[in-house]
Design an enzyme around this catalytic site. Structure first.
Site, short mmCIF file in Angstrom:
data_model
loop_
_atom_site.label_atom_id
_atom_site.label_comp_id
_atom_site.label_asym_id
_atom_site.label_seq_id
_atom_site.Cartn_x
_atom_site.Cartn_y
_atom_site.Cartn_z
N HIS A 1 -5.06 0.89 3.62
CA HIS A 1 -3.89 1.63 4.20
C HIS A 1 -3.35 0.68 4.97
O HIS A 1 -3.46 0.58 6.09
CB HIS A 1 -4.35 2.70 4.93
N GLU B 1 -2.91 3.55 0.27
CA GLU B 1 -2.47 4.54 1.00
C GLU B 1 -1.22 4.17 2.03
O GLU B 1 -1.14 2.90 2.51
CB GLU B 1 -3.42 5.23 2.01
N HIS C 1 -11.04 11.69 5.22
CA HIS C 1 -11.06 11.58 6.86
C HIS C 1 -12.20 12.14 7.61
O HIS C 1 -12.56 13.36 7.51
CB HIS C 1 -9.94 12.15 7.16
#
Length: 239
Positions: free
Chosen positions: A43, A70, A191
């Site tokens: 990410h 991401e 997450h």
């Protein structure tokens, strides 16, 4: 069995804290694959505080499993990075600049037209698209209209309430998963999933295709070792 994609942002954070190339991000990614992970997630953020843009090119050149990038597609530099590397999957996350970590899904109703446009950009390049969403039926229905291939359920709320009442914690995710399947969407999640809550989540959502786990997995690896930790996470995903 859902696939495990290891998010290696924390490895990059550790490397960047001292400069140089220790730990070697590319070697860690290859070792994660060798230890059984079915994918690698990164990410990158505009300040490159962990994953650097060059890391993405370096990883793309060697990764043999699925590569998932991401990020926030409102940043043109991110869009260009993804299109230049053509990962297996791009996950669109509504981060603001300087945000510590992802903390909410897209408002797919408000941003429906914009997401349609961005999904088309990536799909036309042959990249599978996943949209980060909260477990809200209306948001999943709107996500389906964008042309996305998958959604990724934001699981912080589940993880936060798991110890108090796991049945109540998982309920909105089960409902969301049913709606996603009904609409023909593939289902990812991520997450705050960890060795305590992952197995139950996976058992309750049999349509789950992929989980992306970074912080908890890397923290566990400090005590258990990376190979053993990846094997333990894979055990939680086994049927």
């Amino acid at each position: 069995m859902a696939n495990l994609s290891v998010n290696i942002n924390k490895i990059a954070t550790l490397r960047n804290s001292r400069g140089g190339n220790n730990p070697d991000l590319v070697k860690v990614a290859l070792d994660c694959e060798r230890f059984g992970a079915q994918g690698i997630t990164v990410h990158p953020r505009p300040d490159e505080r962990h994953i650097r843009y060059q890391d993405v090119f370096d990883l793309k050149a060697v990764i043999a499993t699925e590569f998932n990038i991401e990020g926030n597609c409102s940043e043109q530099k991110f869009v260009d990075l993804v299109l230049s590397n053509k990962p297996a999957q791009v996950t669109l996350v509504p981060d603001s600049e300087g945000q510590l970590t992802s903390n909410h899904g897209w408002d797919t109703i408000k941003h429906q037209d914009y997401l349609k446009e961005m999904v088309s950009v990536f799909k036309n390049a042959g990249i599978r698209v996943s949209i980060f969403v909260d477990p809200v039926t209306e948001m999943i229905e709107a996500a389906a209209t964008t042309g996305t291939d998958r959604i990724e359920l934001y699981t912080e709320a589940y993880a936060h309430h798991y110890q108090q009442d796991k049945a109540a914690a998982i309920a909105p995710y089960v409902k969301a998963a049913h709606k996603a399947v009904e609409l023909g969407l593939g289902l990812n999640a991520g997450h705050d999933l960890d060795l305590n809550n992952l197995k139950y989540f996976n058992e309750q959502i049999p349509s789950l295709l992929e989980v992306s786990i970074g912080h908890a997995l890397i923290a566990d690896a400090l005590y258990l070792g990376l190979e053993k930790t990846i094997q333990m996470y894979l055990q939680q995903l086994s049927n």
